[in-house]
Design a protein around this motif. Structure first.
Motif, PDB file in Angstrom:
ATOM      1  N   PHE A 251       0.834  -1.201   0.000  1.00 40.52           N
ATOM      2  CA  PHE A 251       0.000   0.000   0.000  1.00 40.52           C
ATOM      3  C   PHE A 251       0.870   1.254   0.000  1.00 40.52           C
ATOM      4  O   PHE A 251       0.630   2.191  -0.760  1.00 40.52           O
ATOM      5  CB  PHE A 251      -0.924   0.013   1.225  1.00 40.52           C
ATOM      6  N   TYR A 252       1.857   1.280   0.846  1.00 40.49           N
ATOM      7  CA  TYR A 252       2.767   2.417   0.996  1.00 40.49           C
ATOM      8  C   TYR A 252       3.456   2.737  -0.330  1.00 40.49           C
ATOM      9  O   TYR A 252       3.455   3.882  -0.786  1.00 40.49           O
ATOM     10  CB  TYR A 252       3.783   2.042   2.073  1.00 40.49           C
ATOM     11  N   THR A 253       4.026   1.731  -0.981  1.00 32.90           N
ATOM     12  CA  THR A 253       4.728   1.972  -2.244  1.00 32.90           C
ATOM     13  C   THR A 253       3.753   2.324  -3.360  1.00 32.90           C
ATOM     14  O   THR A 253       4.059   3.156  -4.207  1.00 32.90           O
ATOM     15  CB  THR A 253       5.598   0.766  -2.640  1.00 32.90           C
ATOM     16  N   SER A 254       2.569   1.731  -3.369  1.00 39.26           N
ATOM     17  CA  SER A 254       1.557   2.067  -4.373  1.00 39.26           C
ATOM     18  C   SER A 254       1.086   3.505  -4.209  1.00 39.26           C
ATOM     19  O   SER A 254       0.892   4.225  -5.196  1.00 39.26           O
ATOM     20  CB  SER A 254       0.361   1.132  -4.269  1.00 39.26           C
TER      21      SER A 254
ATOM     22  N   ASP B 114       6.188   3.218 -18.090  1.00 36.90           N
ATOM     23  CA  ASP B 114       5.663   2.017 -17.428  1.00 36.90           C
ATOM     24  C   ASP B 114       6.642   1.483 -16.382  1.00 36.90           C
ATOM     25  O   ASP B 114       7.846   1.678 -16.490  1.00 36.90           O
ATOM     26  CB  ASP B 114       5.413   0.923 -18.468  1.00 36.90           C
ATOM     27  N   TYR B 115       6.096   0.781 -15.420  1.00 36.09           N
ATOM     28  CA  TYR B 115       6.856   0.018 -14.426  1.00 36.09           C
ATOM     29  C   TYR B 115       7.703   0.892 -13.501  1.00 36.09           C
ATOM     30  O   TYR B 115       8.903   0.693 -13.364  1.00 36.09           O
ATOM     31  CB  TYR B 115       7.724  -1.053 -15.094  1.00 36.09           C
ATOM     32  N   LEU B 116       7.072   1.834 -12.849  1.00 31.69           N
ATOM     33  CA  LEU B 116       7.727   2.611 -11.794  1.00 31.69           C
ATOM     34  C   LEU B 116       7.754   1.765 -10.533  1.00 31.69           C
ATOM     35  O   LEU B 116       6.721   1.240 -10.103  1.00 31.69           O
ATOM     36  CB  LEU B 116       6.962   3.909 -11.539  1.00 31.69           C
TER      37      LEU B 116
ATOM     38  N   ARG C 227      10.971   4.432 -18.687  1.00 35.03           N
ATOM     39  CA  ARG C 227      10.369   3.146 -18.322  1.00 35.03           C
ATOM     40  C   ARG C 227      11.279   2.410 -17.341  1.00 35.03           C
ATOM     41  O   ARG C 227      12.485   2.572 -17.364  1.00 35.03           O
ATOM     42  CB  ARG C 227      10.160   2.280 -19.566  1.00 35.03           C
ATOM     43  N   HIS C 228      10.680   1.610 -16.482  1.00 38.03           N
ATOM     44  CA  HIS C 228      11.402   0.761 -15.531  1.00 38.03           C
ATOM     45  C   HIS C 228      12.317   1.586 -14.613  1.00 38.03           C
ATOM     46  O   HIS C 228      13.478   1.243 -14.412  1.00 38.03           O
ATOM     47  CB  HIS C 228      12.214  -0.312 -16.260  1.00 38.03           C
ATOM     48  N   VAL C 229      11.763   2.660 -14.071  1.00 38.72           N
ATOM     49  CA  VAL C 229      12.506   3.500 -13.130  1.00 38.72           C
ATOM     50  C   VAL C 229      12.302   2.937 -11.729  1.00 38.72           C
ATOM     51  O   VAL C 229      11.195   2.596 -11.334  1.00 38.72           O
ATOM     52  CB  VAL C 229      12.037   4.972 -13.213  1.00 38.72           C
ATOM     53  N   SER C 230      13.404   2.845 -10.985  1.00 36.72           N
ATOM     54  CA  SER C 230      13.379   2.277  -9.641  1.00 36.72           C
ATOM     55  C   SER C 230      13.968   3.272  -8.650  1.00 36.72           C
ATOM     56  O   SER C 230      15.158   3.583  -8.705  1.00 36.72           O
ATOM     57  CB  SER C 230      14.189   0.973  -9.623  1.00 36.72           C
TER      58      SER C 230
END
Length: 167
Positions: free
Chosen positions: A11-14, A29-31, A47-50
């Protein structure tokens, strides 16, 4: 209890991912968020950032490419007090500078990137570094200020990229 912790973490990360997607100018896409992170309204994410604890400040434009990874405690600062203005030590105006970060860049923990900097594709910035000048593609840099001390094996990097071997 472990199951409840996983639900809370999800929940926190979302929640923070949603905040980032709403605030950023664009977001691919895909954070992924491993820790609380903030962006500016002048941020463009590939895309695909972390992010594992990224904080961005200032009015300058921030562009981050695809497959970016940051460690905990990283900062990007794009606005600076004007010390040559109408008052000392600085006046009420700011100087804004953009930051451009290429694809496949990895920032270690507690890296600070200052405005006016470009970090090239595939670069790695060592933990605890302060980036004040451009870092070329495939460079490994570190220190305060960050300096290039090594380069990645470009042929190996490009082979992995061609094979689609992304993390």
């Amino acid at each position: 209890m472990n199951h409840l912790r996983k639900i809370i973490l999800k929940f926190y990360t979302s929640y923070y991912a949603l905040k980032i997607k709403k605030r950023a100018k664009s977001c691919g896409d895909y954070l992924y968020l491993g820790n609380k992170s903030y962006v500016t309204s002048n941020t463009y994410l590939g895309r695909h950032v972390s992010f594992n604890g990224m904080q961005m400040f200032g009015n300058g434009k921030i562009e981050i490419g695809d497959y970016f990874h940051s460690g905990m405690g990283c900062q990007i600062i794009t606005s600076f007090h004007n010390y040559e203005g109408t008052a000392i030590p600085y006046d009420k105006s700011f100087i804004d500078k953009d930051v451009l970060i290429g694809d496949f860049v990895w920032l270690g923990n507690n890296v600070t990137v200052l405005g006016g900097v470009k970090i090239g594709d595939g670069a790695i910035i060592q933990a605890g570094s302060v980036v004040v000048k451009d870092i070329p593609s495939y460079a490994i840099a570190g220190g305060h200020p960050a300096k290039v001390f090594k380069f990645r094996n470009k042929e190996h990097f490009l082979k992995l990229k061609e094979e689609g071997r992304f993390h």
